[in-house]
Design a protein around this motif. Structure first.
Motif, short mmCIF file in Angstrom:
data_model
loop_
_atom_site.label_atom_id
_atom_site.label_comp_id
_atom_site.label_asym_id
_atom_site.label_seq_id
_atom_site.Cartn_x
_atom_site.Cartn_y
_atom_site.Cartn_z
N VAL A 250 0.76 -1.23 0.07
CA VAL A 250 0.04 -0.02 0.03
C VAL A 250 0.74 1.11 0.05
O VAL A 250 2.00 1.08 0.49
N ASP A 251 0.24 2.29 -0.45
CA ASP A 251 1.00 3.75 -0.37
C ASP A 251 0.32 4.55 0.75
O ASP A 251 -0.88 4.71 0.97
N PRO A 252 1.27 4.56 1.82
CA PRO A 252 0.67 5.16 3.10
C PRO A 252 0.18 6.59 2.94
O PRO A 252 -0.45 7.37 3.71
N TYR A 253 0.74 7.12 1.84
CA TYR A 253 0.03 8.62 1.52
C TYR A 253 -1.39 8.54 1.20
O TYR A 253 -2.15 9.68 1.11
N ASN A 254 -1.97 7.31 0.89
CA ASN A 254 -3.31 7.24 0.43
C ASN A 254 -3.95 6.45 1.71
O ASN A 254 -3.95 5.29 1.93
N LEU A 255 -4.63 7.39 2.49
CA LEU A 255 -5.52 7.01 3.65
C LEU A 255 -6.49 5.83 3.52
O LEU A 255 -6.47 4.73 4.17
N LYS A 256 -7.44 6.03 2.38
CA LYS A 256 -8.22 4.99 2.36
C LYS A 256 -7.65 3.82 1.76
O LYS A 256 -8.34 2.85 2.43
N GLU A 257 -6.80 3.79 1.07
CA GLU A 257 -6.24 2.32 0.32
C GLU A 257 -5.76 1.66 1.76
O GLU A 257 -5.73 0.34 1.95
N THR A 258 -4.97 2.47 2.72
CA THR A 258 -4.14 1.88 3.65
C THR A 258 -5.13 1.24 4.58
O THR A 258 -4.93 0.14 5.29
#
Lengths: 577, 191
Positions: free
Chosen positions: A481-489
């Protein structure tokens, strides 16, 4: 030759270089890291970052047995990891010299405990030298190789933070490269199984007696006689503190070799002084040696086993002198360290907070996730423990599996997290392990590691593929995951906690301080849209503050990561021009 | 000569380490015995950071204790108040008026005190306050705050201007030299 101002660690590196070091293997750890970084600038020395301190020590000992002068460096807790080869290396001895640097951290500027590594010298029966400034760092490191070969023994160079990280003047000299010595097969010496080791223990005990005798007259231990009302027995940076506090009003016995210690020169010195103090940080190591030999000294009963000593502490205790200080009556809030603006760990911790999970933490920048307002680390024990302790937690009560995770950095995972992951796979706990892969060893100041694809010198290297590694040990569910993307994380954490099998989430985003990472324009708050709800402040970003009931973003710190933007329900955080 | 002590205090990430390196270069060039003590690692991450610089005929301890600093160079207001007790009686304090909220203030657990400069002035300390951030921006980069402040400190010592400029040249990367020399001058000529 002109004198140069060098940090203690740089001076150690120079001393090793001049002493003819050929093979260097270390794992970073504050305050020892720069020794190996500086060594890597010498092209005629092989140097590397090892996956952990045990590997580093074994590489160095292997090289020394093969005939090359070798070195490994570590912080105090790293010596716990490396202790096994050090203890056995004491029995095998060396062929070419082996110097080990260990940096203790009294006061815990950057550590999880305040252990005193001198006990290791005694326990492993190896010689330990302790320099008190950069000039001695250079001299003792160089001397370490000679002593190691003279006594056929590993030599530990013990530093403390103030010696490792202080700059003082050194005079540099030429390199003495002795080449590679011949290796002669000798199982009695190098194969440590019971029959041979029994024979080697006899050698080790005799060696200690020989070294103690040498310590009586060696130049590293020296006496400075001044006024004899006060006598000071000391070593390392405490010698400098004592000289500043007491000057010529005291006499000094400065020990450069702290193990094994002499006894005749101590007894002789003590007899000449009216009152004798032992000045040493942490444990009463020298003091106990004196007292065990019936020498009357004042030590920890007047001082402390906690934190650092200083010139003013010594002046206060011995002379009863205190310096006046001015201050305001302002209430000054503390300033604890924080995750940097734009740190990729921040989004991950915020996502964990939303899940309200228990977090088994580890050693690295992300340990700062324990502090407010994130407060999302429940335990931090030692390198790698996040993974294995999570397994233990889940075995203690399987209900924990759905609401606990481990967080561990890329470098720490390689150091000793992967063994815990093997335990999770092998002994089947439904554990969720999150690897915070920021593509560098961060806290110690950006060192390459086996996952970064670069060597210590910046050359291309084979990179460990974390996804493939996790799968290879038996974890089927591995996702990135990309931690800058809160929803995805958040969604990933939720799903992996729910499934009935172990999983690994790799939270991947390079450290924002890396030179190649491109920063976006700083964000700014549209004051007309900002309602002052403080939602953006829940992530604890140091670039965001609150002024006149509105959020404000500091343009000198913001790198435009966009995490706060995702928290604002009013679209008040906008891209800067 | 008696040992002199300079403290550089600020917030991790403000570039305090470059200033101490620069000071070290100047003092070594003058032939003094010099010791510089820095803090690396965890406390660098946005925490309160301090560097000690000492020079003289023979320097022993690398650290500075309460009441011992001849100069304190503070990169931030609150840090000036925090480290004020380290100033020697009659010592000089140079303060950048920049204000950086520590985390307890950000999360509302504490307040950033008002009137810091005035409160320090009221203790009788010799204080020079300067908006070094604006001058750094004027020189070309907000990152040059450290060199602006070194310029102010330089103007208060008896070490020649050229010695300082040589040290700036030896310490900063060539492509930022012009910017930093401008920043140094803005600090040096600050009244």
């Amino acid at each position: 030759m002109a004198k140069e101002l060098r940090i203690g660690n740089d001076a150690v590196a120079r001393g090793l270089y001049e002493g003819g070091v050929r093979v260097v293997s270390s794992y970073p750890g504050t305050p020892s890291t720069e020794i190996t970084e500086f060594i890597s600038t010498y092209d005629d020395v092989y140097s590397e970052w090892a996956p952990n301190e045990k590997v580093a020590a074994e590489v160095a000992l292997g090289a020394a047995i093969a005939g090359a002068r070798a070195f490994c460096g570590m912080k105090h807790v790293g010596l716990n990891v490396a202790s096994e080869p050090v203890f056995t290396g004491s029995y095998t001895g060396v062929n070419a010299g082996w110097v080990i640097a260990v940096a203790d951290d009294p006061g815990m500027h950057s550590s999880q405990n305040e252990q005193d590594s001198r006990h290791y010298a005694k326990a492993a029966k190896v010689m330990m030298l302790e320099p008190s400034d950069s000039a001695e760092c250079l001299e003792f490191a160089k001397k370490g190789f000679e002593l190691s070969e003279q006594f056929d023994c590993p030599v530990i160079l013990r530093l403390t933070t103030r010696v490792a990280h202080s700059r003082s003047l050194v005079e540099i000299g030429d390199r003495n490269d002795i080449g590679v010595k011949e290796y002669v097969k000798n199982p009695q010496k190098y194969v440590m199984m019971p029959a041979m080791a029994r024979g080697r223990h006899v050698v080790v005990e005799q060696r200690l007696l020989d070294q103690a005798e040498w310590a009586e007259s060696c130049e590293l231990n020296r006496v400075e006689m001044n006024d004899t009302k006060i006598g000071v027995i000391t070593s390392g940076v405490c010698y400098q503190y004592a000289k500043e506090a007491l000057g010529k009003n005291a006499s000094y016995l400065k020990l450069g070799c702290v193990y094994p210690m002499p006894i005749d020169i101590i007894r002789d010195f003590a007899a000449k002084c009216d009152k004798v103090y032992v000045l040493e940080e942490l444990d009463p190591f020298i003091e106990e040696h004196c007292k065990a030999n019936g020498i009357d000294v004042i030590g920890k009963e007047a001082f402390t086993v906690q934190g650092e000593y200083s010139q003013s502490l010594i002046a206060k205790v011995i002379l009863g002198k205190e310096t006046e200080a001015i201050s305001t009556d302002l209430e000054i809030p503390g300033r604890p360290p924080v995750l940097c603006a734009g740190c990729p760990h921040r989004g991950l911790f915020y996502a964990l907070k939303k899940q309200n999970v228990t977090v088994s933490g580890d050693i690295g920048c992300y340990t700062l996730g324990a502090l407010a307002p994130l407060g999302m680390i429940d335990t931090c024990i030692c390198m790698g423990a996040s993974v294995s302790a999570l397994h233990g937690r889940n075995k203690a009560n399987p209900e924990n599996e759905k609401k606990s995770v481990a967080v561990i950095g890329d470098s720490t995972f390689i150091h000793s997290g992967v063994t815990g992951l093997i335990d999770i796979a092998y002994n089947a706990s439904n554990s969720t392990v999150i690897i915070l892969d920021n593509s560098i060893t961060g806290m110690t100041g950006h060192q390459q590691n086996p996952t970064t694809g670069k060597t210590i010198k910046g050359d291309p290297a084979t990179a460990v593929n974390l996804e493939a590694l996790a799968k290879a040990v038996g974890i089927d569910r591995v996702r990135v995951v990309d931690p800058y993307n809160l929803k995805e994380t958040e969604a990933a954490i939720k799903e992996e906690l729910a499934v009935e099998e172990p999983s690994v989430i790799i939270s991947r985003r390079p450290c924002t301080l890396l030179k190649y990472v491109k920063h976006e324009k700083p964000l700014k708050v549209n004051a007309d849209k900002c309602r002052g709800c403080k939602a953006c402040m829940k992530i604890g970003c140091p670039a965001i503050s609150f002024r006149d009931k509105k959020a404000v973003i500091d343009f000198t710190q913001c790198i435009g990561c966009g995490v706060c933007e995702q928290l604002c329900a009013f679209g008040a955080i906008e891209k800067g021009e | 000569m008696e040992t002199k002590s300079i403290m550089i205090v600020g917030v991790g990430g403000q570039g305090t380490l470059l200033s101490s390196r620069l000071l070290g270069a100047v003092l070594t060039a003058k032939g003094y015995d010099v010791k510089v003590s820095e803090v690396h690692g965890m406390s660098q991450r946005g925490g309160s950071v301090v560097t000690y610089v000492k020079y003289g005929d023979e320097v022993y301890s690398p650290i500075i204790e309460k009441g011992e600093a001849d100069y304190i160079l503070s990169f931030e207001q609150l840090e000036a108040a925090r480290w004020l007790p380290f100033l020697k009686k009659g010592g000089k304090l140079i303060v950048n008026t920049q204000q950086i909220d520590p985390m307890p203030v950000v999360i509302g657990a504490a307040e950033y005190p008002q009137g810091v400069i005035e409160a320090i002035g009221a203790t009788g300390a010799d204080i020079t306050s300067i908006d070094a951030l604006s001058l750094a921006v004027e020189a070309g980069s907000s990152k040059a705050v450290n060199v602006v402040l070194i310029g102010v400190l330089a103007s208060k010592t008896d070490i020649a201007y050229d010695t300082w400029v040589d040290a700036v040249k030896a310490t900063v990367p060539a492509k930022f030299l012009e910017l930093n020399l401008k920043a140094f001058d803005l600090g040096y000529n600050y009244k």
